[in-house]
Design an enzyme around this catalytic site. Structure first.
Site, mmCIF file in Angstrom:
data_model
loop_
_atom_site.group_PDB
_atom_site.id
_atom_site.type_symbol
_atom_site.label_atom_id
_atom_site.label_comp_id
_atom_site.label_asym_id
_atom_site.label_seq_id
_atom_site.Cartn_x
_atom_site.Cartn_y
_atom_site.Cartn_z
ATOM 1 N N ARG A 352 -23.259 -0.336 22.414
ATOM 2 C CA ARG A 352 -21.861 0.107 22.456
ATOM 3 C C ARG A 352 -21.292 -0.294 23.811
ATOM 4 O O ARG A 352 -22.045 -0.597 24.741
ATOM 5 C CB ARG A 352 -21.753 1.616 22.266
ATOM 6 C CG ARG A 352 -22.470 2.435 23.331
ATOM 7 C CD ARG A 352 -22.472 3.920 23.008
ATOM 8 N NE ARG A 352 -23.273 4.679 23.959
ATOM 9 C CZ ARG A 352 -23.610 5.950 23.806
ATOM 10 N NH1 ARG A 352 -23.212 6.611 22.732
ATOM 11 N NH2 ARG A 352 -24.338 6.577 24.707
ATOM 12 N N HIS A 468 -27.946 13.109 30.771
ATOM 13 C CA HIS A 468 -26.687 13.686 30.287
ATOM 14 C C HIS A 468 -25.709 13.893 31.437
ATOM 15 O O HIS A 468 -24.533 13.516 31.347
ATOM 16 C CB HIS A 468 -26.971 15.012 29.578
ATOM 17 C CG HIS A 468 -25.741 15.725 29.107
ATOM 18 N ND1 HIS A 468 -25.099 16.675 29.875
ATOM 19 C CD2 HIS A 468 -25.025 15.594 27.972
ATOM 20 C CE1 HIS A 468 -24.044 17.110 29.210
ATOM 21 N NE2 HIS A 468 -23.969 16.478 28.059
ATOM 22 N N ARG A 574 14.561 16.280 42.843
ATOM 23 C CA ARG A 574 15.053 17.610 42.479
ATOM 24 C C ARG A 574 15.506 18.310 43.761
ATOM 25 O O ARG A 574 14.692 18.825 44.517
ATOM 26 C CB ARG A 574 13.934 18.391 41.784
ATOM 27 C CG ARG A 574 13.528 17.793 40.448
ATOM 28 C CD ARG A 574 12.124 18.153 40.035
ATOM 29 N NE ARG A 574 11.139 17.465 40.874
ATOM 30 C CZ ARG A 574 9.877 17.203 40.484
ATOM 31 N NH1 ARG A 574 9.476 17.544 39.281
ATOM 32 N NH2 ARG A 574 9.039 16.589 41.299
ATOM 33 N N SER A 777 18.771 9.886 31.757
ATOM 34 C CA SER A 777 17.382 10.105 32.135
ATOM 35 C C SER A 777 16.864 11.256 31.287
ATOM 36 O O SER A 777 17.422 12.356 31.329
ATOM 37 C CB SER A 777 17.267 10.447 33.622
ATOM 38 O OG SER A 777 15.924 10.652 33.971
ATOM 39 N N GLY A 779 14.903 14.204 30.416
ATOM 40 C CA GLY A 779 14.101 15.253 31.043
ATOM 41 C C GLY A 779 13.240 15.918 29.988
ATOM 42 O O GLY A 779 13.610 16.952 29.430
ATOM 43 N N THR A 780 12.095 15.315 29.723
ATOM 44 C CA THR A 780 11.311 15.738 28.554
ATOM 45 C C THR A 780 10.639 17.089 28.728
ATOM 46 O O THR A 780 10.239 17.704 27.744
ATOM 47 C CB THR A 780 10.259 14.676 28.216
ATOM 48 O OG1 THR A 780 9.504 14.356 29.395
ATOM 49 C CG2 THR A 780 10.940 13.413 27.691
ATOM 50 N N ASP A 782 12.164 19.917 29.828
ATOM 51 C CA ASP A 782 13.112 20.863 29.243
ATOM 52 C C ASP A 782 13.492 20.479 27.821
ATOM 53 O O ASP A 782 13.747 21.354 26.986
ATOM 54 C CB ASP A 782 14.372 20.955 30.112
ATOM 55 C CG ASP A 782 14.234 22.016 31.204
ATOM 56 O OD1 ASP A 782 13.195 22.693 31.231
ATOM 57 O OD2 ASP A 782 15.154 22.155 32.024
ATOM 58 N N TYR A 864 12.847 2.361 32.314
ATOM 59 C CA TYR A 864 11.855 2.775 33.300
ATOM 60 C C TYR A 864 11.234 4.109 32.905
ATOM 61 O O TYR A 864 11.775 4.860 32.081
ATOM 62 C CB TYR A 864 12.483 2.888 34.697
ATOM 63 C CG TYR A 864 13.486 4.017 34.860
ATOM 64 C CD1 TYR A 864 13.070 5.311 35.198
ATOM 65 C CD2 TYR A 864 14.843 3.792 34.691
ATOM 66 C CE1 TYR A 864 13.977 6.347 35.353
ATOM 67 C CE2 TYR A 864 15.761 4.819 34.838
ATOM 68 C CZ TYR A 864 15.329 6.101 35.159
ATOM 69 O OH TYR A 864 16.227 7.123 35.299
#
Length: 893
Positions: A352, A468, A574, A777, A779-780, A782, A864
């Site tokens: 693998r 491990h 901010r 933009s 603001g994910t 909120d 962006y």
């Protein structure tokens, strides 16, 4: 009818490496190796579909599965000349899991299946070694009793240790055939007593129950934890591989081992691995016995006097090396292989893509490009973006004196300090209290995964480089030292004992996973330089990506760090975060608590030079790169004084009575401040706030442009807009201040004014808002809250339950919810650009540093992404991978 079973062996296979989703990683690669004509014990793979059918059918094996398995076993019997359950020349089986993503040690395995009171005699006759046969039988009972019947393996270990003590033996290898036979009788006796059933003698019963147990192990606690940590979907299921047993424990001409075709810690192009003479595979990975180096080079590097496989079995080693070279060339990647030598005959048990440190992954990828094996785009796609975080961790300052108190094998690079803990549970508890810990164990097991994940570093006194602890720590990017045999762990008294010292739980140590050293106390660290292979790969990534990568930065320190990591601007500053420092928060409180405009303006006049100074420094650091400044968006409760001491302090500064100020605080109280008087609502209620910030921004831009000679690419963001009229109102205020400052300075001021899309209404009405906005933009953070109606501050109390019960797969605050939040982003992007083709689009929530979310951003066509400074390299690489995937999809690759 559904095909449940795919056979392999004898130079042929029904599956191939491309059948990863159906056959799992182990099964697909066994089939591939068999097709290449490599020496693979014959077997069969039961598909992942069968696993899903097992669970959907109430944990019953799917109809038709048993018949297909029996046909496969008949084929194995023909190839081996052995009979499953036969009284002569018995065929024994291994039953192993094999998910499509590697999950080392997380699911269950059963070896030597088919042994019973009759076949053990036949096995001993065939092997000419009764001791080997009875040892194999006791291993089988112990493993089957634990994995399938549910009796804890420690019950068997206790019996074995008691017997060894009674007989005066130090090692398992000291027991004779008769003594092993007695241990077997004790094992069967404890099963009957504890479980009220006999150990099954029918090999077919053993087989069906073992297959069901391996299916069931897909949902055991450690496997679920591992998948959650590594974001592996819970609905993939595991394949099961049933294969003819070969034995590495048939004397001095037999061996078993694990190898990497390149060094998984450094990426160096040299065969790297370990083996044990006269051992089964689990003996190597369990770390119970100290393994030997495969190569003479490895033996010399380790300072070992024990002979290498290269020295002991030169012909077998030469064959093995040639196979490793062929596999790496065939797969175009470093391989992790397992092998067994049975009385001089080499068998390949697994291959693998090998787990490796990020530094090794970068070197291997770059080297393979230089060797002409893969392309630059292939190299970019080989690196897991989150793994770059490993390169950002500190290492020990080379200029300081070291107090080394112990040493072992350097299993996973990097260094970290913390309090000693001896159990996974203690590690989790300490981490929850904000304490950094080093987990010290005799050896780790899959049950320790939750504690390993939160530890700063790991040290074990047993085990090798493929144990491990070593494999898991490397995958997690946690510094790790294994095989520190000069140290002793006293679990009962919670002490680490070494030459001339004893350390108790809670004492501070430092683990250096690069040198293999354990140091007393905490030592100074330095950050690594992101150059060399890292620099080359990131150059390729930057050429390959379409989206730019910005940073969320509120302070000059954040901005400088982000620039050093390759940020191409600030996507979110901010401004409210600039006011949390001691003296500033006091002035901010005075402004918020002022009872009239005059009081607010007095406070704002004091805040203006602070803001201007901060902005000037940010613009100077970014030197011509785009900077997005968000106007004040403070949920007021974050700034209001809470304690009596704070109220007295603010009242004194404002020359107010404490009682009067308390009433003012109470009047400003909001039941749900995250949906309250904040964002653009504050600027509309008190336009003087927006005026002050706009003046500070524009004056700072003028000052920075004069200082650097580079014009500031300025973007002003109005937060929490849901109505175009809100944006119109605040933008008019911004425009007026811009005109005033331009007239005062005699310099034209260029800027864009836009909004953060963080409310569903804004996304739906994006075509209207875009008439005013120059950019969106997303603001994910909120937007996720307001779409789901979930507070991200409280979500941790139930999101894990949702994930565990399969209601959601990923935490929507970590990976974007494509179907809901993502659909709103898609709608806003399409509608906004339909109104204004030049509309700039970006994302500034923390999803901007999540590779899965970045892939979505590429698909939607954002310009962006913006993320925290230390995630910038991750975002650069993820954006490149997303662009490459999009191009390949477009060209049909």
């Amino acid at each position: 009818m559904t095909k449940w079973v795919y056979r392999f062996g004898g130079g042929q296979a029904e599956g191939r490496a491309a059948d990863l989703a159906l056959l799992g990683g182990k099964g697909a690669n066994l089939a591939e190796m068999a097709s290449l004509g490599l020496p693979v014990p014959p077997g069969l793979t039961i598909t992942t579909d069968a696993c899903l059918g097992y669970f959907s059918g109430g944990k019953c094996l799917p109809e038709g599965l048993q018949a297909e398995v029996l046909e496969g076993i008949a084929a194995m019997e023909a190839l081996t000349g052995r009979s499953f359950g036969g009284s002569a020349h018995p065929l024994l089986l291994s039953v192993r899991s094999g998910a499509r993503a590697s999950m080392p040690g997380m699911m269950d395995t059963v070896l030597n299946l088919g042994l019973n009171d009759e076949t053990v005699q036949a096995l001993g006759h065939d092997a000419g070694d009764a001791r080997f046969a009875w040892d194999s039988y006791r291993r089988f009972i112990q493993m089957y009793g634990d994995v399938v019947m549910g009796l804890d393996h420690e019950v068997f270990e206790d019996i074995l240790e008691d017997e060894k003590a009674r007989l005066g033996h130090d090692y398992d290898t000291d027991l004779s055939a008769v003594e092993w036979q007695h241990v077997v009788s004790l094992y069967k006796q404890v099963i009957a007593e504890e479980l009220d059933e006999d150990f099954p003698q029918d090999p077919h019963v053993q087989l069906w129950r073992a297959i069901a147990a391996v299916f069931s192990s897909w949902n055991n606690a450690r496997a679920v934890t591992y998948r959650t940590l590594h974001r592996i979907p819970h609905d993939w299921g595991t394949a099961v591989n049933v294969q003819a047993m070969v034995f590495g424990n048939l004397g001095s001409s037999s061996a078993t081992g694990v190898a990497f075709t390149r060094n998984p810690s450094t990426g160096e192009k040299s065969l790297y691995g370990e083996f044990l003479i006269n051992a089964q595979g689990e003996d190597v990975v369990a770390g119970i016995r100290t393994p030997q180096s495969l190569t003479e080079e490895g033996r010399l590097a380790a300072g070992s006097e024990r002979p290498s496989l290269e020295k002991l079995m030169p012909a077998t080693f030469a064959e093995f090396r040639a196979i490793c070279t062929a596999l790496e060339t065939h797969y175009g990647d470093m391989q992790d292989v397992e092998f067994t030598v049975e009385r001089g005959k080499l068998w390949m048990l697994q291959t693998r893509a090998g787990k490796r440190t990020t530094r090794a992954a970068l070197k291997i990828a770059v080297d393979l490009v230089d060797e002409g094996v893969i392309t630059e785009e292939d190299a970019i796609c080989r690196i897991e973006p989150p793994s770059l975080d490993q390169l950002l961790h500190p290492t020990i300052d080379p200029g300081i004196a070291r107090t080394v108190i112990g040493s072992g094998l350097p299993a996973s690079p990097g260094a970290a300090s913390g309090e000693i803990v001896f159990t996974a549970e203690d590690a989790v508890a300490a981490e929850a209290e904000g304490r950094k810990v080093v987990l010290i164990r005799i050896e780790t097991s899959p049950e320790d995964i939750h504690g390993m994940h939160v530890a700063e570093a790991i040290l074990t006194t047993r085990g090798g480089m493929t144990s491990h602890a070593a494999v898991v720590a490397r995958g997690m990017g946690i510094p790790c030292v294994v095989g520190a045999g000069g140290l002793r762990v006293d679990m009962r008294n919670e002490m680490l004992i070494g030459p001339g010292f004893t350390l108790k739980r809670g004492e501070i140590v430092t683990v250096d996973g690069s040198s293999g050293h354990l140091l007393k106390g905490e030592v100074p660290m330095v950050q690594p330089e992101l150059s060399g292979d890292f620099g080359r790969l990131m150059e390729w990534a930057d050429r390959a990506r379409r989206m730019t990568v910005r940073t969320n930065a509120d302070t000059p320190a954040d901005a400088r760090a982000a620039r050093s990591f390759g940020a191409e601007g600030i996507g979110l500053c901010r401004t409210e975060h600039m006011f949390f420092e001691g003296g500033r928060i006091q002035v901010m409180r005075e402004m918020i608590l002022a009872e009239d405009e005059a009081g607010r303006r007095a406070a704002l006049d004091r805040l203006l030079p602070m803001q201007r100074s901060d902005f000037t420094e940010l613009f100077t650091i970014m030197s011509g790169l785009p900077v997005t400044i968000r106007l004040l968006d403070p949920p007021l409760h974050e700034f209001l004084p809470k304690s009596q001491e704070e109220i007295l302090e603010v009242a004194l500064a404002m020359e107010m009575e404490p009682g009067q100020l308390t009433r003012r605080v109470e009047a400003l109280h909001e039941f749900n401040p995250m949906l309250g008087h904040r964002g653009c609502r504050l600027a509309i209620s008190y336009p003087e706030i927006a005026e002050m910030q706009a003046r500070a921004i524009f004056e700072a831009a003028a000052a920075a442009a004069s200082e650097t000679g580079a014009p500031v690419e300025l973007e002003i963001m109005v937060p929490l807009v849901g109505l175009r009229a809100e944006l119109d109102y605040v933008k008019a205020c911004i425009d007026k201040v811009a005109a005033d400052v331009s007239a005062e300075t005699g310099r034209p001021i260029g800027y864009l004014a836009g909004t953060m899309i963080e409310l569903p209404r804004a996304a739906i009405r994006a075509h209207v808002i875009a008439e005013t906005a120059d950019f969106f933009s997303f603001g994910t953070n909120d937007l996720t809250q307001t779409t789901f109606g979930i507070s991200r501050d409280d979500a941790a109390s139930f999101i894990p339950t949702y994930q565990r019960k399969g209601i959601i797969v990923h935490d929507p605050f970590i990976s974007l919810d494509f179907d809901g939040v993502g659909e709103l982003i898609r709608i806003a992007a399409e509608r906004g650009r339909k109104t204004k083709a030049s509309l700039k689009l970006g994302i500034c929530g923390e999803h901007g540093g999540d590779p899965t979310s970045i892939r979505f951003c590429e698909e939607v066509g954002l310009d962006y992404v913006s993320c925290s400074p230390f995630r910038v390299p991750i975002a650069r690489l993820a954006a490149a991978q997303a662009a490459i995937e999009a191009r390949r999809r477009g060209s049909g690759q």
